[in-house]
Write a protein that holds these residues in place. Sequence first.
Motif, short mmCIF file in Angstrom:
data_model
loop_
_atom_site.label_atom_id
_atom_site.label_comp_id
_atom_site.label_asym_id
_atom_site.label_seq_id
_atom_site.Cartn_x
_atom_site.Cartn_y
_atom_site.Cartn_z
N LEU A 141 -12.92 -4.45 -49.84
CA LEU A 141 -13.80 -3.46 -49.22
C LEU A 141 -15.26 -3.73 -49.52
CD1 LEU A 141 -11.71 -0.23 -49.94
CD2 LEU A 141 -12.01 -1.35 -47.72
N THR B 143 -13.08 6.12 -42.41
CA THR B 143 -13.75 5.95 -43.70
C THR B 143 -13.49 7.13 -44.62
OG1 THR B 143 -15.47 4.52 -42.77
CG2 THR B 143 -16.03 5.73 -44.79
N TRP C 67 -16.78 1.82 -42.88
CA TRP C 67 -15.97 0.71 -42.41
C TRP C 67 -15.50 0.98 -40.99
CZ3 TRP C 67 -15.73 2.72 -47.34
CH2 TRP C 67 -15.96 1.83 -48.40
N THR D 81 -8.01 1.02 -41.82
CA THR D 81 -8.83 1.62 -42.88
C THR D 81 -8.24 2.95 -43.37
OG1 THR D 81 -10.80 0.54 -42.03
CG2 THR D 81 -11.14 2.49 -43.40
N ARG E 136 -19.47 -3.44 -42.90
CA ARG E 136 -19.76 -2.01 -43.02
C ARG E 136 -20.97 -1.68 -42.15
NH1 ARG E 136 -19.96 -0.17 -49.19
NH2 ARG E 136 -19.40 1.86 -48.30
#
Length: 418
Positions: free
Chosen positions: A69, A106, A79, A34, A74
């Motif tokens: 995404l 994130t 994330w 991420t 989530r």
Amino acid sequence: MLQQAAFFYYWDGAEPHSGMAYENQPGDDRIVATGASGMGISALIVGVDRGFIPRAQGVERLEKIVSFLEKADRYHGAWSHYMNGANGKTMPVFGMLDDGGDLVETSFLMQGLLAARQYFNGPTDREKGLFNRITKLWESVEWDWYRENAASKFLYWHWSPQWGFEIHHPLIGFNEVMVTYLLAIASPTHGVPADMYYSGWASQSENAQNYRQGWSGTADGNHYSNGNTYYGIKLDVGVGPGGPLFFTQYSFLGFEPHQLRDRFTASYFDNNRNIALINRAYCMANPSHYKGYGPDAWGLTASDTPDGYQASAPDKNDDHGTMTLTGALSSFPYTPEASMQAFKHYYRDLGGELWGIYGPRDAYDATVDWVSPIYMGLNQAPIVVMIENYRTGLVWKNFMKNPEAGIILKKLDALSGR
């Protein structure tokens, strides 16, 4: 040449279904990272602006990433650290407790998305659509949830539906996670009180002092402010002689350090520059007598090493002889002459060993004649982005165009009495 080579880690080397960045290459081709992907989005801006790829292709790639995404797992808007690039499912690589949201990763992702929101802000329907979709992602991150409760003075790194705040890792500076507090304060929908900058990030509490001293092994800077001099260079903020150089890079790929100040330093740009200068001076002094260190080989930071991933730093406990190329190369805004000296050495003198398909390999250790076989997603993008910030300020300018950036600066100046 250097920027273009490292950029292609995130272009040709991206995970094909999601467009996201791999944790490292070669490596597990299921795992996308991420934070590294957010940094790769900032590199995408540079790639388009430099003409490495056409703008239309950059828009198309960003659409692919945003689509991924929007559907990925989530956790109150955050994330996970790692996801499966094929389906967006969380991959708890660090163990069973790591099966939820990662607020720090994130924030690195969101820093890149917000810079891209302003860069890809043209009149076409596709770019207008991207602006709105990124805004929706940004506004749905529940930064306040990661405070744990309304009385907490800290933000926390992780939360899991199964384990809650079991990891319970408070975010305490100075280190790489400054941007997490800045974005949390700026959020228009799920913001936290601005005074958490001082109660959490720059906390003076016993808990915070013990945390800083625990990871560093020194009382220098355990109150966030430092004030000591290392190799003739005064350090306003930082633990010990400054820590790994990624502390000066990850939070400042988008957030412009010239404009950032608080009660402890008048300029985070100057403070970051001093951390880089101390790092170089340490490598020149080379107290452990490792092979290959010098004025053109410096930049201790986190990377692959002969013993796995480690966060190298300019002190005897955290210096293991491994030189990480991104350290000096991503310090170009702070130390342009010294960074260029290192680049010329790495490419002209050592390029036969250190240069490959995505530019400079992750690290090398001349003492044991070792060169890393991998490239890392967290280390190639800062090279691309920070060199561009030195050359044109491109990513800094676009991130700071976000109205939220100005809100942060006003709130912080008010808190700091400036």
